[in-house]
Scaffold this active site. Structure first.
Site, short mmCIF file in Angstrom:
data_model
loop_
_atom_site.label_atom_id
_atom_site.label_comp_id
_atom_site.label_asym_id
_atom_site.label_seq_id
_atom_site.Cartn_x
_atom_site.Cartn_y
_atom_site.Cartn_z
N ARG A 52 0.82 -1.22 0.00
CA ARG A 52 0.00 0.00 0.00
C ARG A 52 0.85 1.27 0.00
NH1 ARG A 52 -4.01 -1.17 4.74
NH2 ARG A 52 -2.07 -2.05 5.50
N ASN A 70 -6.39 -2.81 1.70
CA ASN A 70 -6.33 -4.27 1.68
C ASN A 70 -7.74 -4.82 1.60
OD1 ASN A 70 -3.58 -4.66 1.84
ND2 ASN A 70 -3.54 -4.84 4.06
#
Ligand SMILES: [Fe+3]
Ligand SMILES: [Mg+2]
Ligand SMILES: [Zn+2]
Ligand SMILES: [Zn+2]
EC number: 6.2.-.-
Lengths: 329, 833
Positions: free
Chosen positions: B25, B43
Site C-alpha cells: 500500500r 487491503n
C-alpha cells in the site's frame, strides 16, 4: 491370506461383508464371543477355526490352541466354558498317528480347562486341498449374573492390565515353522484363562473389558477396544512385559512385539477403584503371575492407541496390517 | 467533488498474489502521489484494491509501474483493471484506507491474498540494530515492511496487526506514528515494535528467570561459550543450540536428543565464518545470504577440523545457515561484545520424532531433559516452522529444496492446470501436506514423522491453518496407497467423518507427478518418470523404490524397475545395511565370502539366522528399492553397515564417491531383462468403498524365480533398441559381481563408489532411451529421495541431456517424500476442463 491376520483387513471383512450380510444386533457387537439369553440363562457362545503351522511347536500344538482359544474367547465375556464342539478337517493322507497326537492334546487341554468336548465332526478333503489338519471348535458357557464385559464398556480412567509377558506364542510358532534359532527358551504361552477370569471376577464383577490378544497381538486388541468404546488408550511402551528372547527375535525380524500373537494372555480394562485388588488377584493365579499395569484409558485422542516412550514421546499403535511393511523412505 | 474534467479517468485496480504485509500500500501511495493521481488503496479479501484518478497517461503509467516495480517481498500474480466513473466519491489526494472493509469478498477459493513467508532481517534493520544512536539499538525484534516474521505470526486474514500474535503488544506513541506514516519504512509493518512496546527476551535457567533483554542474550552467549545447551526461541519455534566447536557439548546434545549420528545443521556468525568451514560458490552465497535464509548444504572444507567431527560425522556436507533474526545476531554478539561461539549447532527444538516446540510452557517440560537454559520471548509462534534445507546444484547453480519450510511457505506452487479444492496428506516420514485450489498449491511447513500422536495433531493444526489462511476448503482428500501409513489412515478417518471423497495414489506415481507439476508440465503427452527412493508401497504389494514409470495424464505404466530382492525383516534390514547387502549378494547368486566387509560385519549367529530367514522368506518383503541398493553397496564396500538415521549409508557412500568424482570415469553395468507384472496401466483410484477388493499380497516366497530376469541385454550407449512386452527389469547382480571383483583386486572404495554412482546414471539413461524408442516420449523427470544425492542427480541429468532428453528436476519442491503431496494433489484434483 491377508484377511485372516487379525488386522485391518479382517476388520474390513467383518464390517463390510459379514455384519451387513448377517444383519443382527448380536453379531454387531464384534466381541470374541456373543452373550445370548436362552431359557432364562445368559450364555456365552463362540467359535474359532485353527489353521496354525506347524501343528506342534514349543509349548503346545494345534490341539491346545483349539481348546484354549475357544475357552478363552468365552472367558472374555466372563463365562466359564462348559461344553465344546470340535471338528476336524483332514487332508487325505495325513498320518493317523499325527491325528491321534492332536486328539490327545485336545483331550488333555480340555481336562486342564475344565471343559467337556460334547460333540464333533470330521471331514476329509482331497490331497492338496488342505494343509494336514484344520480344526474348528465352538463353545458355550454361562455368564455369571451381574457381569457385563464388552469392549464398548471401556471408559476413561480404566486401568489397563495385561496378564503376563507378550509375544512368546507368535515367536515360538514362527521360529519353529521357519527353523530360526531364537533359542529353545521361547515357548508358546497357550493356556486356558477361565480360572484366571473367575479369580478376577471374585474381586469385582465390574470388569469393563477383557480381551485375549491373539492374532494381531496386543495392538490389535487395544485398537478394537478403542474403536468400539470411542475412548483413547495410552500405554507405557516399557510397561508392557516382553521376554528378552522375544524382544531380541522381534528386533531381528523387524517385528513389533505388540503385534505378535499370544494364546494364553488377556488384557483387562478395570475401573480404577478395583485395579489394585484385581491385579493382586491376578498375580496370585498361575496364569496371571506376570500381570502388570500397562496403561490407562484416556479421554484424549478417542479411538486411538498410543504408546508413551521412555523419552516421553508417543508412538501411534495402529491396527496392524497383515505384513509389517516398512514405512521408511 | 465533481471536479473531474473530460480529460480525467478513474480506474479500479485489484492486485492479487503476495501483496499484503510486504509494503504494497505505501508503494502504491508513493506511485500514485508521484504521478499526481488521486484516489485510495486498501487491503481487501482478494488482495490489494486501489482506485486511481488522473490523466489517462498517468493512470496507464501507474498500471505499468505496478507490475514492473513491486516491493521486494511482493509476488504479483494478477492485476485486474476496471474503469469506473471519474470523480465518484473520493476527494483530492491519495489516501491509504487502513480499515479493511471487506466489500470485495467475491473471491473464489484460493483467490484471497497471500501472506508472505518469514524473511531474514534486512540490511536497514540490521544497521539500526547495531547503531547506538538508534532507538532500536539492540532490540531483538527490530523489523520493517521488508523483513521479519509473517507466516509464523499470522492468526487470520486479512493480514493486519490485529490478526497477528503482535496484537498482544499495543504500539507505543512513536511506533504508532511510524506505523501510520506512509513515508516511513514501517508504515503498516504489522510486527513493528521497539524496546518500549515490543516483546521481551528472557533467559530461564533451572526453572528461574535469570535475566531479561540484553543481559539475557549476553548470559546465553556466555553459557554457550561454556558448553551449555540452550533452547533458543526463534521465528518458527525453538532451536537447541550449542557451541559446534565444543566436542563435549555436541556429544551431550546428541546423547540427550537420542539422535544417533545424524548430522546437525549449524548457524555461523557470518559469511566469512561459513566460508572457513565449507566451500561456498557464488550461487550458494546468494542463497545463504538471501531473504529466505535456509540451511544450505555445503561441501565441507577438508581442513575444517576445528568444527567438531561430531557435528556431521560421515557426511561430505555441512548444513549451514546465517543468523536470520536480530535475536540470532545479538546472540552471536555485536562488534565489541564479549566473544562467544562463532558456530552454533542449531537443531530443531523437539524430542526425537516429535514436531518442533513452539509453546513456552511446553518448551520448559518437553526440552527439560535436553536443554540447560532457555532463551525465549513473549511473542507467540502461531505457525510452527522448521528451517528449510536446500542444496545448490553445481552443474547449473539451481537450487533444490530438500526440506521446504521457513522462508518458502506459504508461497504457492503454480500448477499447470486448475484443480478443485483438495487436501493431499503427503507421505509418512518428512510429512508435509499440500492444499490446492485453482492453479495454486500451498505446502504446509515440514511436519515430520506421522508415527507420533503429537505429529498427527500438528498435522491437523497445519491443515486447518493453511485452510484458514488461503480460504480453501478442501472438497476431497488424497493420500498414499500404503495401507499402514498413518497419514493415509488419518485421511480415512477424516473422510469417514466428513464424507469427503478419498483418493489413493501410488507412491512413485505421486513423486513423478510432483516433479511434473512443479515444472509446469501437464502430462498430456507421455513422460518418462524416474522415481528412486527407499520405500514406497507398490501396486503389487511389494516395496517399490527403483522405478521408471511412463506417466500420462493420471495414468502410469511401470516401464522398468530394479529386480526384486527380499528385504529381510523390513525395517530391520533398513537399519542394518549389511543384511540388505547379504540379501542382494544371495539374490545375485554371489557367495557370502567371509572376507567381504558386509559378511565380516555380522556375527556368525546373525549370518546363520539371516541365511535361514532368506531361505524361508520369513518376514521378508520383496523390494525393488534403489535406496536399499545404495545401502547394500555401502555395506558391501565397508562404508556403512548399520544405519543410525535415514539414508546414512547412502550419504556416506556418496561421500566416498565424492572424493574421486571427476577423476574416476568408470561405470559398472546393470543387467537387463523382462519382468512379469511390470506392464499394466495403473491409475489413481477411489478410496475405500463399501467393500475393498482383495489386497494383492507378495506371497510367502517373495523372491523372483531365478529365470524370470532372462538373459542380460546390455544397452549400448546410443542404442535405440525397442523393448517390447513386459517392463524392463534392471538387475543389479552384475554390478554387485563387479564390485566384489574390484574389492578383491584392492580397488579403492571411493573408486568403487564412484563407479557405482555412474552405473546407476548410465542405467537410467539406457532405460530412458528404451522408453523413448518405444513411446516417443523425450522428457525425463527425476524424483524421489535418492535424488537428494547430488552426484547421482547431476550425473543422471547430464547423461540424459547429452542424449537429447528434456530433463525435469525438482527445485522448490523436495524430491523426497516432503514433495509427495503435490503429486497426490495433481493426480486426484485436476478440474474437469
Ligand atoms: Fe518416496
Ligand atoms: Mg478367537
Ligand atoms: Zn527490515
Ligand atoms: Zn514502540
Amino acid at each position: 491370506m491377508g484377511h485372516g491376520g487379525g488386522g485391518l483387513l479382517s476388520a474390513e471383512l467383518m464390517t463390510h461383508l459379514f455384519a451387513p450380510a448377517y444383519g443382527n444386533e448380536t453379531l454387531a457387537g464384534l466381541a470374541d464371543s456373543a452373550v445370548l439369553s436362552l431359557g432364562g440363562a445368559r450364555l456365552a457362545f463362540s467359535t474359532d477355526s485353527y489353521v496354525v503351522r506347524p501343528l506342534f511347536f514349543p509349548g503346545g500344538s494345534i490341539g491346545d490352541l483349539a481348546v484354549n482359544g475357544t475357552v478363552n474367547d468365552l472367558a472374555m465375556s466372563g463365562a466359564r466354558a462348559a461344553y465344546l464342539s470340535c471338528a476336524f478337517i483332514l487332508e487325505e493322507g495325513t498320518d493317523l498317528t499325527v491325528v491321534g497326537r492332536v486328539a490327545q492334546a485336545i483331550g488333555t487341554a480340555a481336562v486342564a480347562a475344565g471343559v467337556t468336548v460334547a460333540t464333533g465332526d470330521t471331514k476329509v478333503v482331497e490331497t492338496g486341498h488342505g494343509d494336514g489338519i484344520y480344526l474348528n471348535t465352538a463353545g458355550i458357557g454361562l455368564v455369571p449374573a451381574g457381569v457385563d464385559i464388552r469392549p464398548q464398556r471401556a471408559t476413561p480412567g480404566d486401568v489397563v492390565i495385561v496378564s503376563g509377558p507378550v509375544g512368546a506364542h507368535g515367536v515360538a510358532v514362527l521360529s519353529m515353522r521357519e527353523g530360526l534359532e531364537f533359542g529353545a527358551d521361547v515357548v508358546s504361552d497357550t493356556a486356558p484363562l477361565g480360572g484366571l477370569v473367575a479369580a478376577m471376577l471374585a474381586v469385582t464383577p465390574d470388569l469393563h473389558v477383557l480381551r485375549d490378544p491373539t492374532r494381531g497381538g496386543l495392538a490389535a486388541s487395544l485398537n478394537e477396544i478403542a474403536t468400539a468404546s470411542g475412548t483413547g488408550i495410552e500405554i507405557g511402551e516399557r510397561s508392557v512385559p516382553v521376554p528378552e528372547p522375544v524382544a531380541a527375535a522381534c528386533a531381528f525380524l523387524g517385528l513389533d512385539p505388540f503385534y505378535v500373537a499370544n494364546e494364553g494372555r488377556l488384557v483387562a480394562f478395570v475401573p480404577p477403584d478395583h485395579a489394585d485388588a484385581v491385579l493382586a488377584a491376578m498375580r496370585d493365579h498361575p496364569q496371571g503371575a506376570g500381570a502388570a499395569v500397562i496403561g490407562t484409558c484416556v479421554p484424549e485422542h478417542p479411538g486411538l492407541v498410543v504408546a508413551r516412550t521412555p523419552l516421553g514421546t508417543t508412538r501411534l499403535l495402529d491396527l496392524p496390517l497383515t505384513e509389517q511393511l516398512p514405512r521408511i523412505c | 467533488m465533481t471536479s473531474g474534467t473530460v480529460s480525467r479517468v478513474r480506474r479500479r485496480v485489484t492486485v492479487r498474489g503476495t501483496v499484503q504485509g510486504v509494503g504494497f500500500r505505501p508503494f502504491v501511495h508513493r506511485l500514485a502521489s508521484g504521478l499526481a493521481l488521486s484516489g485510495f488503496v486498501r487491503n481487501g479479501a482478494q488482495g490489494v484494491v486501489a482506485e486511481v484518478e488522473g490523466t489517462p497517461e498517468a493512470v496507464a503509467r501507474f498500471c505499468e509501474l505496478l507490475r514492473e516495480r513491486p516491493p521486494p517481498l511482493a509476488d504479483v500474480r494478477e492485476v485486474a483493471y476496471e474503469d469506473v466513473p471519474a470523480g465518484a466519491g473520493a476527494g483530492e489526494g491519495f489516501l491509504i484506507e487502513t480499515t479493511d472493509t471487506g466489500t470485495d469478498t467475491d473471491s473464489g477459493p484460493g483467490g484471497g491474498p497471500l501472506i508472505p513467508p518469514d524473511t531474514a532481517a534486512c540490511a536497514d534493520c540490521l544497521r539500526e540494530l547495531a547503531d547506538p544512536a538508534d532507538r532500536r539499538h539492540r532490540h531483538p525484534f527490530v523489523t520493517c515492511t521488508y523483513c521479519g516474521p509473517r507466516f509464523t505470526i499470522a492468526t487470520a486474514l486479512p493480514y493486519d496487526r490485529a490478526s497477528t500474535t503482535m496484537a498482544a503488544f499495543p504500539l507505543c506513541r512513536r511506533c504508532a506514528a511510524e506505523y501510520a506514516d506512509p513515508a516511513d519504512r514501517r508504515f503498516h509493518a504489522q510486527p513493528v515494535a521497539c524496546p518500549d512496546c515490543g516483546p521481551t527476551v528472557r533467559l530461564t535457567v533451572g526453572g528461574r528467570q535469570e535475566a531479561a533483554g540484553g543481559q539475557a542474550l549476553a548470559r546465553a552467549r556466555r553459557l554457550l561459550a561454556r558448553g551449555a545447551i540452550v533452547a533458543v526461541k526463534g521465528l518458527g519455534g525453538y532451536h537447541l543450540a550449542c557451541d559446534a566447536t565444543d566436542g563435549r557439548a555436541v556429544a551431550a546434545l546428541r546423547a540427550r536428543k537420542e539422535r544417533g549420528g545424524k548430522p546437525f545443521a549449524v548457524m555461523c556468525a557470518d559469511l566469512a565464518t561459513a566460508e572457513r568451514l565449507a566451500h561456498v560458490s557464488a550461487a550458494e552465497r546468494a542463497v545463504l545470504t538471501g531473504r529466505r535464509a535456509p540451511v544450505v548444504l555445503l561441501r565441507r572444507r577438508e581442513g575444517a577440523a576445528w568444527i567438531d567431527a561430531q557435528v556431521c560425522p560421515g557426511s561430505p556436507d555441512v548444513g549451514v545457515m546465517l543468523p536470520y533474526t536480530p535475536l540470532h545476531r545479538l546472540l552471536f554478539g555485536l562488534p565489541g561484545d564479549p566473544p562467544g561461539p562463532r558456530v552454533l549447532v542449531m537443531t530443531s527444538g523437539n524430542r526425537s520424532g516429535e514436531p518442533i516446540v513452539t509453546d513456552d510452557a511446553e518448551a520448559l517440560t518437553a526440552l527439560a531433559g535436553i536443554a540447560d537454559a532457555w532463551l525465549w520471548h513473549d511473542r507467540a509462534v502461531e505457525g510452527p516452522c522448521d528451517d528449510s534445507v536446500v542444496r545448490v546444484r553445481p552443474d547449473d547453480g539451481s537450487e533444490v529444496v530438500l526440506r521446504r519450510s521457513r522462508g518458502y511457505v506459504p508461497e504457492p506452487v503454480g500448477l499447470p492446470f486448475p484443480v478443485v479444492p483438495a487436501l493431499a496428506v503427503g507421505g509418512d516420514l518428512k510429512n508435509a501436506l499440500c492444499l490446492g485450489a485453482g492453479d495454486s498449491a500451498w505446502f504446509s511447513p515440514h511436519i515430520g514423522d506421522m508415527g507420533a500422536l503429537e505429529t498427527v495433531r500438528s498435522f491437523e493444526r497445519a491443515a486447518a491453518r493453511l485452510s484458514a489462511l488461503t480460504g480453501v476448503t478442501p472438497g476431497l482428500l488424497a493420500a498414499d496407497r500404503h495401507p499402514g501409513y498413518h497419514s493415509a489412515r488419518w485421511a480415512r478417518r477424516r473422510a469417514a467423518v466428513t464424507g469427503q471423497p478419498l483418493r489413493l495414489v501410488q507412491h512413485h506415481h505421486a513423486h513423478v507427478a510432483a516433479v511434473l507439476a512443479e515444472n509446469g508440465v501437464s502430462g498430456t503427452d507421455p513422460v518418462i518418470g524416474v522415481a528412486f527412493d527407499g520405500t514406497g508401497y507398490g501396486e503389487d504389494g511389494a516395496v517399490w523404490g527403483g522405478e521408471v514409470l511412463l506417466a500420462r495424464g493420471t495414468d502410469f505404466r511401470r516401464f522398468a524397475h530394479l529386480r526384486y530382492v527380499p528385504l529381510p525383516g523390513g525395517n530391520a534390514a533398513v537399519a542394518n545395511p549389511c543384511r540388505t547387502a547379504l540379501a542382494h549378494l544371495r539374490a545375485a547368486g554371489l557367495p557370502w565370502d567371509p572376507a567381504l566387509p558386509c559378511a565380516a560385519a555380522c556375527a556368525p549367529g546373525e549370518l546363520r539366522l539371516l541365511e535361514r530367514q532368506l531361505d524361508r522368506g520369513a518376514a521378508c518383503v520383496p523390494t525393488s528399492s534403489m535406496g536399499r541398493l545404495f545401502d547394500a553397496v555401502a555395506s558391501l564396500t565397508g562404508v556403512c553397515h548399520r544405519a543410525g538415521y535415514e539414508a546414512q549409508a547412502a550419504i556416506e557412500l556418496e561421500a566416498a564417491a565424492a572424493r574421486v568424482w571427476g577423476r574416476e570415469g568408470g561405470a559398472y553395468a546393470f543387467g537387463t531383462g523382462r519382468g512379469a507384472g511390470a506392464g499394466t496401466f495403473g491409475a489413481a483410484g477411489p478410496g475405500p468403498g463399501p467393500m475393498p477388493g482383495p489386497m494383492p499380497g507378495p506371497g510367502p516366497n517373495p523372491p523372483y524365480p531365478p529365470g524370470e530376469s532372462g538373459p542380460y541385454l546390455a544397452y549400448a550407449p546410443g542404442s535405440t533398441d525397442s523393448v517390447p512386452g513386459p517392463g524392463v527389469v534392471l538387475d543389479p547382480g552384475p554390478v554387485l559381481a563387479a564390485i566384489v571383483g574390484d574389492l578383491r583386486r584392492g580397488v579403492p572404495v571411493p573408486v568403487i563408489a564412484a563407479r557405482f554412482h555412474r552405473a546407476v546414471a548410465v542405467a537410467v539413461a539406457a532405460v530412458c532411451r528404451a522408453a523413448r524408442a518405444e513411446t516417443g516420449a523425450d522428457t525425463a523427470a527425476l524424483s524421489g529421495g535418492v535424488f537428494g544425492n547430488a552426484l547421482l542427480d547431476q550425473e543422471c541429468a547430464a547423461l540424459l541431456a547429452a542424449d537429447g532428453f528434456t530433463v525435469l528436476r525438482h527445485r522448490r519442491v523436495p524430491p523426497g517424500d516432503g514433495g509427495l503431496a503435490l503429486g497426490q494433489l495433481a493426480l486426484t484434483a485436476r478440474a474437469e476442463p
